[in-house]
Design a protein around this motif. Structure first.
Motif, PDB file in Angstrom:
ATOM      1  N   TYR A  37      85.742  65.296 -79.765  1.00 39.13           N
ATOM      2  CA  TYR A  37      85.851  66.032 -80.769  1.00 39.13           C
ATOM      3  C   TYR A  37      86.277  65.652 -81.598  1.00 39.13           C
ATOM      4  CZ  TYR A  37      85.670  69.903 -83.734  1.00 39.13           C
ATOM      5  OH  TYR A  37      84.934  70.780 -85.208  1.00 39.13           O
ATOM      6  N   ARG A  46      87.681  66.563 -85.327  1.00 37.66           N
ATOM      7  CA  ARG A  46      87.508  67.944 -86.259  1.00 37.66           C
ATOM      8  C   ARG A  46      87.384  67.729 -87.943  1.00 37.66           C
ATOM      9  NH1 ARG A  46      91.677  72.719 -88.202  1.00 37.66           N
ATOM     10  NH2 ARG A  46      90.151  73.976 -89.168  1.00 37.66           N
ATOM     11  N   GLU A  94      86.671  71.162 -92.361  1.00 34.46           N
ATOM     12  CA  GLU A  94      86.500  72.687 -91.590  1.00 34.46           C
ATOM     13  C   GLU A  94      87.301  73.256 -91.830  1.00 34.46           C
ATOM     14  OE1 GLU A  94      83.221  70.374 -88.460  1.00 34.46           O
ATOM     15  OE2 GLU A  94      84.672  70.673 -88.045  1.00 34.46           O
TER      16      GLU A  94
END
Length: 342
Positions: free
Chosen positions: A336, A338, A342
Motif C-alpha cells: 500500500y 498512500r 489522501e
C-alpha cells in the motif's frame, strides 16, 4: 438465483442477475438498481429478480457475457457485518497453541465480533498491505445475508431470514490482534476490509447442498498456486447460521442487508487430531494462522510465514459436477502506497 454487483463508477455498483453457470448476466435495474435496494424490499423484489433469472435461462433475454473481474463484492458496503466463530476447532487450536484452556461455554455460546462494513474489497481486487510485520492472513468463510430480522428472533424463525449466501475472505492482521485483544475491547485495526465472492446466491440455488443451516460442500483454498485447504463446511460446524443470526439479534434488530459470517472453516483430522496438510492426507486449512498453530503445538514455534507482498490466495466452492457456484475470490497482496492527496 444468482446476483452480482458490477463496477459502474458508483459506490454500490449495478445489480445484475447472473446465470447459474456464471456465463451471462442481465441488468436488474427495472426491479432494483442495487442489491441493498432489493434487500430493503425483498418480498417485492425477489419475484421480479426471479423472473429475470428465468427469462435469461430460457433465452428470452439474450444477456451479456459475465466477467468476474468486473465485480464488486455483492454488497460493496453493508449496514452490518458480524462474523461468528462457528467452527470451534479453530478457536480451540488458537488457545491450545498459547497453552490456554478452552472454556466450556465456547461450545454452547457463539463468539461474534462486529467488523467494518463500509469498504469491502472486490473479489478480484488486491489486498493492500502497509507492513508485512503486521501478519497478513486470509480466512475462507461462508456468509449469509438477511432481510430485516426482529430483535429476539428464535433460532427456528431466523432460518427464514436467510436470503442470500456468499463466500468471504475475512482479511486479518494477526500481528496486531494480541495487542488489541489485550486491551479488552475487541478487534479494530487488526480487521481491515474483507472481500466477498463475485456472486451471492439464494438458498434454493444450492439445491441439496444447502440443508437450511449450512452448506454441505468443501471449501477450496489455494495459496500461491498450490492446494492449501479443502475442509468441509458441514463438518465440525458447532453453530449453524440460524443460531448465529439469533445470537446477533438477541439484543437488537438486524437491518436488511446484514451480513453474518461463519468464521474460519476448520475441520479436525479423521482421527480427532488437530488437522494435517492436504499433501499429508488431511483436508488442510482455511487460514495461515491455523497451520502456524499446529506447528507451534508440534514444534514449539511456527514455521509457515504469513502473507508477503506478491502472495496470492484463491477461495472458491464447486458443486458435485465441478461447477463454480459463487465465482472465485482471487487476490494478491500488494504494497500500500498512500496517495499524497489522501
Amino acid at each position: 438465483m444468482k446476483l452480482a454487483s458490477l463496477r459502474d463508477g458508483t459506490r454500490d455498483g449495478q445489480l445484475v442477475v447472473v446465470t447459474d453457470d456464471l456465463s451471462r448476466y442481465t441488468p436488474a435495474g427495472a426491479v432494483a438498481g442495487t442489491l441493498q435496494a432489493a434487500l430493503d424490499n425483498w418480498a417485492a423484489a425477489e419475484p421480479g429478480l426471479a423472473d429475470l433469472a428465468d427469462r435469461l435461462l430460457l433465452g428470452q433475454i439474450e444477456g451479456m457475457e459475465f466477467d468476474e473481474e468486473a465485480c464488486l463484492s455483492p454488497l460493496p458496503r453493508a449496514y452490518q457485518w458480524a462474523d461468528g466463530s462457528a467452527y470451534v476447532n479453530h478457536v480451540q487450536l488458537v488457545r491450545q497453541a498459547r497453552g490456554a484452556v478452552l472454556p466450556e461455554s465456547f461450545w454452547t455460546d457463539p463468539l461474534m465480533y462486529q467488523g467494518g462494513s463500509d469498504s469491502f474489497i472486490g473479489p478480484r481486487e488486491a489486498i493492500p498491505l502497509v507492513n508485512e510485520a503486521w501478519g497478513l492472513d486470509f480466512e475462507a468463510e461462508v456468509a449469509v445475508v438477511t432481510d430485516d430480522v426482529p430483535m429476539g428472533v428464535s433460532e427456528e424463525a431466523a432460518a427464514g431470514h436467510i436470503k442470500l449466501i456468499m463466500l468471504v475472505n475475512d482479511v486479518s492482521l494477526r500481528g496486531l490482534i494480541p495487542g488489541e485483544l489485550g486491551k479488552g475491547f475487541g478487534f479494530f485495526q487488526s480487521k481491515p476490509s474483507s472481500s466477498f465472492s463475485p456472486v451471492a446466491v439464494t438458498p434454493d440455488a444450492l439445491g441439496e447442498a444447502w440443508d437450511g443451516g449450512k452448506i454441505t460442500l468443501p471449501m477450496r483454498v489455494d495459496y500461491n498456486g498450490e492446494i492449501f485447504g479443502r475442509p468441509r463446511c458441514d463438518v465440525d460446524m458447532t453453530f449453524e447460521f440460524p443460531r448465529l443470526i439469533a445470537h446477533a439479534a438477541r439484543t437488537r434488530p438486524l437491518a436488511a442487508g446484514t451480513v453474518i459470517g461463519s468464521g474460519t472453516v476448520s475441520n479436525r483430522d479423521v482421527d480427532g487430531g488437530a488437522g494435517r496438510p492436504v499433501k499429508e492426507g488431511g483436508v488442510g486449512y482455511s487460514c495461515i494462522a491455523e497451520i502456524r498453530m499446529i506447528e507451534t503445538i508440534a514444534d514449539g514455534k511456527p514455521s509457515t510465514p504469513f502473507m508477503r507482498i506478491g502472495d496470492r490466495v484463491r477461495i472458491e466452492m464447486r458443486d458435485d459436477k465441478d461447477n463454480s457456484i459463487f465465482g472465485a475470490i482471487d487476490q494478491t497482496a500488494v504494497q500500500y502506497v498512500r496517495n499524497r492527496s489522501e
